[in-house]
Design an enzyme around this catalytic site. Structure first.
Site, mmCIF file in Angstrom:
data_model
loop_
_atom_site.group_PDB
_atom_site.id
_atom_site.type_symbol
_atom_site.label_atom_id
_atom_site.label_comp_id
_atom_site.label_asym_id
_atom_site.label_seq_id
_atom_site.Cartn_x
_atom_site.Cartn_y
_atom_site.Cartn_z
ATOM 1 N N GLN A 1 5.319 104.056 24.956
ATOM 2 C CA GLN A 1 6.691 103.518 25.010
ATOM 3 C C GLN A 1 7.659 104.625 25.406
ATOM 4 O O GLN A 1 7.730 105.664 24.749
ATOM 5 C CB GLN A 1 7.109 102.930 23.657
ATOM 6 C CG GLN A 1 8.485 102.266 23.718
ATOM 7 C CD GLN A 1 8.915 101.622 22.401
ATOM 8 O OE1 GLN A 1 8.289 101.830 21.358
ATOM 9 N NE2 GLN A 1 9.971 100.829 22.455
ATOM 10 N N HIS B 1 10.738 95.469 25.302
ATOM 11 C CA HIS B 1 10.527 94.797 26.592
ATOM 12 C C HIS B 1 9.096 94.304 26.669
ATOM 13 O O HIS B 1 8.168 94.958 26.202
ATOM 14 C CB HIS B 1 10.831 95.731 27.766
ATOM 15 C CG HIS B 1 10.224 97.096 27.655
ATOM 16 N ND1 HIS B 1 10.750 98.081 26.841
ATOM 17 C CD2 HIS B 1 9.137 97.644 28.255
ATOM 18 C CE1 HIS B 1 10.004 99.169 26.942
ATOM 19 N NE2 HIS B 1 9.011 98.922 27.783
ATOM 20 N N HIS C 1 6.247 93.612 29.376
ATOM 21 C CA HIS C 1 5.815 93.777 30.755
ATOM 22 C C HIS C 1 5.079 92.489 31.138
ATOM 23 O O HIS C 1 4.138 92.083 30.442
ATOM 24 C CB HIS C 1 4.817 94.924 30.889
ATOM 25 C CG HIS C 1 5.349 96.291 30.544
ATOM 26 N ND1 HIS C 1 5.709 97.207 31.507
ATOM 27 C CD2 HIS C 1 5.565 96.894 29.354
ATOM 28 C CE1 HIS C 1 6.108 98.332 30.922
ATOM 29 N NE2 HIS C 1 6.030 98.168 29.613
HETATM 30 P P1 5GP Z 1 7.397 101.533 28.527
HETATM 31 O O1 5GP Z 1 6.669 102.754 29.024
HETATM 32 O O2 5GP Z 1 8.537 101.901 27.579
HETATM 33 O O3 5GP Z 1 6.513 100.461 27.966
HETATM 34 O O4 5GP Z 1 8.031 100.854 29.819
HETATM 35 C C1 5GP Z 1 9.208 101.285 30.405
HETATM 36 C C2 5GP Z 1 9.182 100.788 31.838
HETATM 37 O O5 5GP Z 1 10.483 100.909 32.368
HETATM 38 C C3 5GP Z 1 8.239 101.574 32.754
HETATM 39 O O6 5GP Z 1 7.246 100.694 33.292
HETATM 40 C C4 5GP Z 1 9.170 102.130 33.831
HETATM 41 O O7 5GP Z 1 8.598 102.128 35.125
HETATM 42 C C5 5GP Z 1 10.367 101.222 33.736
HETATM 43 N N1 5GP Z 1 11.622 101.862 34.122
HETATM 44 C C6 5GP Z 1 12.062 103.107 33.757
HETATM 45 N N2 5GP Z 1 13.267 103.348 34.298
HETATM 46 C C7 5GP Z 1 13.591 102.231 35.023
HETATM 47 C C8 5GP Z 1 14.724 101.894 35.834
HETATM 48 O O8 5GP Z 1 15.687 102.649 35.976
HETATM 49 N N3 5GP Z 1 14.701 100.659 36.437
HETATM 50 C C9 5GP Z 1 13.654 99.802 36.283
HETATM 51 N N4 5GP Z 1 13.735 98.617 36.932
HETATM 52 N N5 5GP Z 1 12.579 100.087 35.530
HETATM 53 C C10 5GP Z 1 12.546 101.300 34.912
#
Ligand code: 5GP
Ligand code: ZN
Length: 119
Positions: free
Chosen positions: A99, A105, A107
């Site tokens: 995370q 969020h 996915h």
């Molecule tokens: P996590 O790693 O927290 O589960 O997912 C965060 C997601 O946010 C990642 O897949 C990353 O690519 C996406 N993300 C990070 N910064 C941005 C951004 O500025 N815009 C968009 N559309 N996605 C982002």
């Protein structure tokens, strides 16, 4: 002014490729897609994790899941009467899961076969 990236996207301060929006939900394409369809579905209200959202507002958590299915329908990953060809929902909690954004969020991933276990 918040330093949460996703709250800033909801507020329109940072651009987002929005694919679905309701009064309480926001869904946009991931900037670094891991599959042909990679959409992030979030509640507009800030909650750090899925568990925190479940504790604070389980109805809203249900709305996030329903919105993820609406996105899957829109993207051709599911049909009205079934789940073909299918899609994967992922929510990461904490550093070992990867995370990086601390605004819950889902996915929504699809458009290619996905292995299991995910690695
Ligand atoms: P996590 O790693 O927290 O589960 O997912 C965060 C997601 O946010 C990642 O897949 C990353 O690519 C996406 N993300 C990070 N910064 C941005 C951004 O500025 N815009 C968009 N559309 N996605 C982002
Ligand atoms: Zn936030």
């Amino acid at each position: 002014m918040t330093d949460c990236l996703f709250c800033r996207m909801v507020a329109g301060e940072i651009p987002a490729d929005v694919v679905h929006e309701t009064e309480r939900i926001f869904a946009f394409r991931d900037i670094n897609p891991q599959a042909p369809t990679h959409v992030l579905v979030i509640p507009k209200e800030h909650h750090p994790t899925a568990a925190a959202l479940a504790a604070a507002d389980p109805t809203l958590l249900g709305e996030v899941v329903a919105a993820a299915h609406a996105v899957a329908l829109q993207e051709g990953l599911a049909t009205g009467d079934g789940a073909e060809p299918g899609y994967r929902l992922v929510t990461n909690t904490g550093p070992q899961a990867g995370q990086t954004v601390h605004h819950v969020h889902l996915h929504v991933l699809g458009g290619r076969p996905m292995g299991w276990p995910p690695g």
